[in-house]
Design a protein around this motif. Sequence first.
Motif, PDB file in Angstrom:
ATOM      1  N   LEU A  13       0.821  -1.207   0.000  1.00 47.92           N
ATOM      2  CA  LEU A  13       0.000   0.000   0.000  1.00 47.92           C
ATOM      3  C   LEU A  13       0.857   1.260   0.000  1.00 47.92           C
ATOM      4  N   GLY A  14       2.020   1.191   0.652  1.00 47.84           N
ATOM      5  CA  GLY A  14       2.897   2.349   0.702  1.00 47.84           C
ATOM      6  C   GLY A  14       3.506   2.726  -0.627  1.00 47.84           C
ATOM      7  N   SER A  15       3.461   1.859  -1.592  1.00 46.75           N
ATOM      8  CA  SER A  15       4.033   2.151  -2.915  1.00 46.75           C
ATOM      9  C   SER A  15       3.074   2.928  -3.811  1.00 46.75           C
ATOM     10  N   TYR A  16       1.857   3.182  -3.327  1.00 48.96           N
ATOM     11  CA  TYR A  16       0.863   3.851  -4.160  1.00 48.96           C
ATOM     12  C   TYR A  16       0.862   5.370  -4.008  1.00 48.96           C
ATOM     13  N   GLY A  17       1.649   5.934  -3.104  1.00 51.94           N
ATOM     14  CA  GLY A  17       1.658   7.389  -2.978  1.00 51.94           C
ATOM     15  C   GLY A  17       2.384   7.839  -1.730  1.00 51.94           C
ATOM     16  N   PRO A  18       2.271   9.111  -1.390  1.00 51.17           N
ATOM     17  CA  PRO A  18       2.948   9.651  -0.207  1.00 51.17           C
ATOM     18  C   PRO A  18       2.345   9.120   1.095  1.00 51.17           C
ATOM     19  N   ARG A  19       2.955   9.527   2.203  1.00 56.89           N
ATOM     20  CA  ARG A  19       2.621   8.973   3.516  1.00 56.89           C
ATOM     21  C   ARG A  19       1.149   9.178   3.890  1.00 56.89           C
ATOM     22  N   GLY A  20       0.626  10.368   3.800  1.00 52.76           N
ATOM     23  CA  GLY A  20      -0.749  10.619   4.206  1.00 52.76           C
ATOM     24  C   GLY A  20      -1.755   9.818   3.408  1.00 52.76           C
ATOM     25  N   PHE A  21      -1.541   9.716   2.096  1.00 52.29           N
ATOM     26  CA  PHE A  21      -2.469   8.966   1.247  1.00 52.29           C
ATOM     27  C   PHE A  21      -2.445   7.477   1.566  1.00 52.29           C
ATOM     28  N   THR A  22      -1.245   6.942   1.760  1.00 50.06           N
ATOM     29  CA  THR A  22      -1.135   5.504   2.044  1.00 50.06           C
ATOM     30  C   THR A  22      -1.658   5.160   3.439  1.00 50.06           C
ATOM     31  N   ASP A  23      -1.628   6.133   4.376  1.00 51.64           N
ATOM     32  CA  ASP A  23      -2.220   5.872   5.695  1.00 51.64           C
ATOM     33  C   ASP A  23      -3.723   5.641   5.571  1.00 51.64           C
ATOM     34  N   VAL A  24      -4.366   6.442   4.714  1.00 47.57           N
ATOM     35  CA  VAL A  24      -5.799   6.251   4.481  1.00 47.57           C
ATOM     36  C   VAL A  24      -6.054   4.885   3.846  1.00 47.57           C
ATOM     37  N   LEU A  25      -5.188   4.505   2.877  1.00 45.94           N
ATOM     38  CA  LEU A  25      -5.338   3.191   2.248  1.00 45.94           C
ATOM     39  C   LEU A  25      -5.164   2.066   3.264  1.00 45.94           C
ATOM     40  N   ALA A  26      -4.232   2.266   4.209  1.00 47.37           N
ATOM     41  CA  ALA A  26      -4.001   1.239   5.228  1.00 47.37           C
ATOM     42  C   ALA A  26      -5.229   1.072   6.121  1.00 47.37           C
ATOM     43  N   VAL A  27      -5.864   2.191   6.485  1.00 41.41           N
ATOM     44  CA  VAL A  27      -7.068   2.114   7.321  1.00 41.41           C
ATOM     45  C   VAL A  27      -8.193   1.407   6.561  1.00 41.41           C
ATOM     46  N   ILE A  28      -8.370   1.779   5.292  1.00 43.56           N
ATOM     47  CA  ILE A  28      -9.407   1.132   4.482  1.00 43.56           C
ATOM     48  C   ILE A  28      -9.113  -0.360   4.326  1.00 43.56           C
ATOM     49  N   GLY A  29      -7.828  -0.675   4.112  1.00 39.01           N
ATOM     50  CA  GLY A  29      -7.448  -2.084   3.974  1.00 39.01           C
ATOM     51  C   GLY A  29      -7.720  -2.878   5.236  1.00 39.01           C
ATOM     52  N   MET A  30      -7.432  -2.274   6.420  1.00 33.20           N
ATOM     53  CA  MET A  30      -7.693  -2.969   7.674  1.00 33.20           C
ATOM     54  C   MET A  30      -9.191  -3.198   7.874  1.00 33.20           C
ATOM     55  N   ILE A  31     -10.002  -2.190   7.522  1.00 31.81           N
ATOM     56  CA  ILE A  31     -11.453  -2.353   7.633  1.00 31.81           C
ATOM     57  C   ILE A  31     -11.934  -3.475   6.706  1.00 31.81           C
ATOM     58  N   GLY A  32     -11.373  -3.524   5.478  1.00 32.65           N
ATOM     59  CA  GLY A  32     -11.734  -4.587   4.549  1.00 32.65           C
ATOM     60  C   GLY A  32     -11.368  -5.961   5.073  1.00 32.65           C
ATOM     61  N   LEU A  33     -10.187  -6.071   5.702  1.00 38.43           N
ATOM     62  CA  LEU A  33      -9.773  -7.359   6.267  1.00 38.43           C
ATOM     63  C   LEU A  33     -10.682  -7.785   7.414  1.00 38.43           C
TER      64      LEU A  33
END
Length: 284
Positions: A13-33
């Motif tokens: 997820l961190g390879s998709y953009g800067p730190r703030g954007f990937t943090d949002v992706l990480a939260v969404i990913g955790m909710i999906g899991l």
Amino acid sequence: YNQGTTDIFFDLLGSYGPRGFTDVLAVIGMIGLILYFVTSSDSGSFVVDMISANGHPDPPVPQRIFWSLTEGATACALLAAGRNLPNSDGSLKALQSASMVTGLPYTFVLFWCCQALMLLCREEAGVVDKDRKAFSLFILSVAKPLPQGILRLVTGTFLPYVTVSKVVAKVGGWPFHAWSPQLAGAIWGAVFQCMLLSVTIFLFCGLALYQWVIVALVIYVGFAAFLALLRSSARLAYSIEHGDLLTDFVCAFCVPMFTLAQLEEQVETDHEKLQAPPAGEVTL
């Protein structure tokens, strides 16, 4: 630093953009899991609930809650048991190992279910008769009167010679039967008895050396194979169209005492004319 498998998801997820954007992706990913595991557990509980409710499409909700709590408690217990392991991933490995060990037997159950589905389709298509002849006694039933049925199970467990000698002499088709049915029954009864006795002896030897357990298992598989052939011979002799060689082996391997009791009940209660197999041959 060596990345583990738990870090790879966030690294991707961190390879998709800067730190703030990937943090949002990480939260969404955790909710999906979380949603994935919760819905998977709910689906599993629903399936188990339907099975325990004898296939009812709308099983009771309290029963479904019970199975959900049971599954969750089992997972928590396995995770807690792994905390004492020196490896930090011991809890997760214990949970994964338990899932694989408990799920493996159901693989063979599914094989048998596929076979049952195939037979059902053949019955619906008219290829085989729905009312075809079956054994006089269901494989997991106890013959009546009850004391006699229990005695047969005990005899099949410890003295298979008694039942095997009687069945071989009656159904025929086994080596030495052409000379004398009683002689063939005695010989093959002794063979079955010796195989079962060898299994018992090697299992006790396994307390000292584990490899003897493997030897006992090999001999037991041979015992089950011979018993499956005997059940197959009885099916052919009495024109029983229910079952096949695979079913015979599964019954002989899993419940040999019930298989022997079923065969004894068949030869004693079925007085129809036998279809004799070729002399001196074990018919499949």
